[in-house]
Design an enzyme around this catalytic site. Structure first.
Site, PDB file in Angstrom:
ATOM      1  CD  GLU A 141       2.196  -6.653   6.314  1.00 12.35           C
ATOM      2  OE1 GLU A 141       1.748  -6.558   5.166  1.00 12.35           O
ATOM      3  OE2 GLU A 141       2.762  -7.693   6.746  1.00 12.35           O
ATOM      4  N   GLY A 161       0.813  -1.207   0.000  1.00  5.01           N
ATOM      5  CA  GLY A 161       0.000   0.000   0.000  1.00  5.01           C
ATOM      6  C   GLY A 161       0.845   1.253   0.000  1.00  5.01           C
ATOM      7  CG  ASP A 211      -3.099  -5.285   6.232  1.00  2.86           C
ATOM      8  OD1 ASP A 211      -2.021  -5.677   5.724  1.00  2.86           O
ATOM      9  OD2 ASP A 211      -3.628  -4.197   5.923  1.00  2.86           O
ATOM     10  N   GLY A 223       0.031  -5.530   0.694  1.00  2.00           N
ATOM     11  CA  GLY A 223      -1.160  -5.417  -0.143  1.00  2.00           C
ATOM     12  C   GLY A 223      -1.046  -6.168  -1.454  1.00  2.00           C
TER      13      GLY A 223
END
Length: 348
Positions: A137, A66, A145, A114
């Site tokens: 992350e 992201g 996520d 992502g």
């Protein structure tokens, strides 16, 4: 006029989605997520599209994740743009996992964060000799996520825990072993495979090879990876729900690779490590991906307001000094109350 961030087109029954920000290794923006969701929804309703192919422009990778700079700006200012972005991104992850037609993802080059979300939920996931997959992350004060908790919880043994806590990148064979990819195709054959998909996926009820058969015809054995031989110490050291105990077992293991993993984990955000381990453990008992994504959204919203996310992105992306000052700086100082609050659903 600026170039489109996602290229879309239909050729011979194949809907093609090409992430088109090669200068940023196709890092996802809100605009891109919106285009992907809308196009997939449209294509699910038309007989013109019999299968979908997701790939990335340029040679560096499918998607580096992201937009961390935008996330940093929100974390510093108290903004809410990231909350809106995550809500849509996680819906996209669920859309892909539940898509009614075959979705082929070319996980070539760098596939991080992502990027995992837009590919590892596809029905046919192709890796190459250039593939480097990671959920890094915890190194920026965040957590796995985009359905990462769900995927990592379902990896064999404790491989998913190892990947969640180290944030380490893996190649093709290890990605297949971990359940993040399905088949290996040499990168020089991806163009040929895309052409075969355009011509080879039949209309419903018509004779001919389906997407899985077309992809399978190009698949070969990948070069050997590292995780299969490491299963002994990985499965032994990463058991349980206590990060400190895991670190102690890794550090005292006779395996040099285990000791190296301990040193790597020790550089990550202590808060993120505790959150990530609990998230993966919880996802293991969940009924489906959407339940895991709901939990991940709560965690993302909580971590956005804790200090380590802004600090982690600062150290990695903004100032690039690679010397984050985590708050708190040690696992022993991580507050169970703070962690519990991260996982607590908001009152209705």
């Amino acid at each position: 006029m600026s170039e489109q961030s996602v290229l879309t087109g239909i050729t011979g029954g194949l809907g093609r989605l090409t992430l088109n920000r090669p200068g940023a290794i196709n890092a996802l923006t809100a605009e891109m997520v919106g285009i992907l969701r809308r196009t997939l929804a449209d294509w699910s309703e038309t007989d013109r599209v019999r299968a979908v192919l997701i790939s990335g422009a340029g040679s560096r990778g499918l998607c580096a994740g992201g937009d961390l700079r935008a996330m940093h700006a929100d974390a510093v200012s108290g903004g809410t743009g990231s909350l809106d972005f995550w809500a849509e991104e996680y819906r996209l992850n669920a859309d892909l996992a539940e898509y009614p037609k075959p979705v082929v993802a070319f996980m070539d080059g760098l596939v991080m964060g992502g990027g995992i979300g837009v590919s590892a939920h596809a029905s046919l996931r192709v890796v190459t000799e250039r593939s480097r997959l990671a959920m890094p992350e915890v190194g920026i004060g965040f957590h796995p996520d985009v359905g990462g908790s769900w995927l990592l919880a379902r990896a064999p043994g404790e491989i998913g825990t190892h990947l969640a806590l180290t944030g380490g990148a893996i190649g093709a064979a290890d990605a297949i072993l971990a359940g993040l990819a399905d088949v290996f195709v040499p990168s020089h054959r991806l163009g040929e495979l895309a052409e075969a998909l355009c011509s080879g996926v039949p209309e419903r009820g018509a004779p001919g090879a389906g997407a899985a058969e077309v992809v399978g015809a190009f698949a070969v054995s990948p070069p050997p990876g590292d995780l299969a031989d490491a299963r002994g110490w990985i499965d032994e050291c990463y058991t349980g729900g206590d990060v400190t105990a895991i670190l102690d077992r890794l550090a005292s293991s006779p395996s040099a690779a285990a000791q190296a993993a301990a040193k790597e984990i020790a550089t990550k955000s202590p808060t993120s490590l505790v959150v990530a381990l609990r998230s993966v453990r919880a996802a293991a008992g969940m009924a489906g991906l959407r339940e895991a994504l709901d939990q991940e959204y709560r965690l993302s919203a909580a971590l956005l307001r804790l200090p380590d996310l802004a600090e982690g992105i600062r150290a990695q992306i903004i100032d690039k000094d690679r010397r984050p000052r985590w708050q708190p700086p040690t696992l022993a100082e991580v507050s169970p109350t703070v962690i519990d609050a991260c996982f607590t659903p908001p009152p209705h």
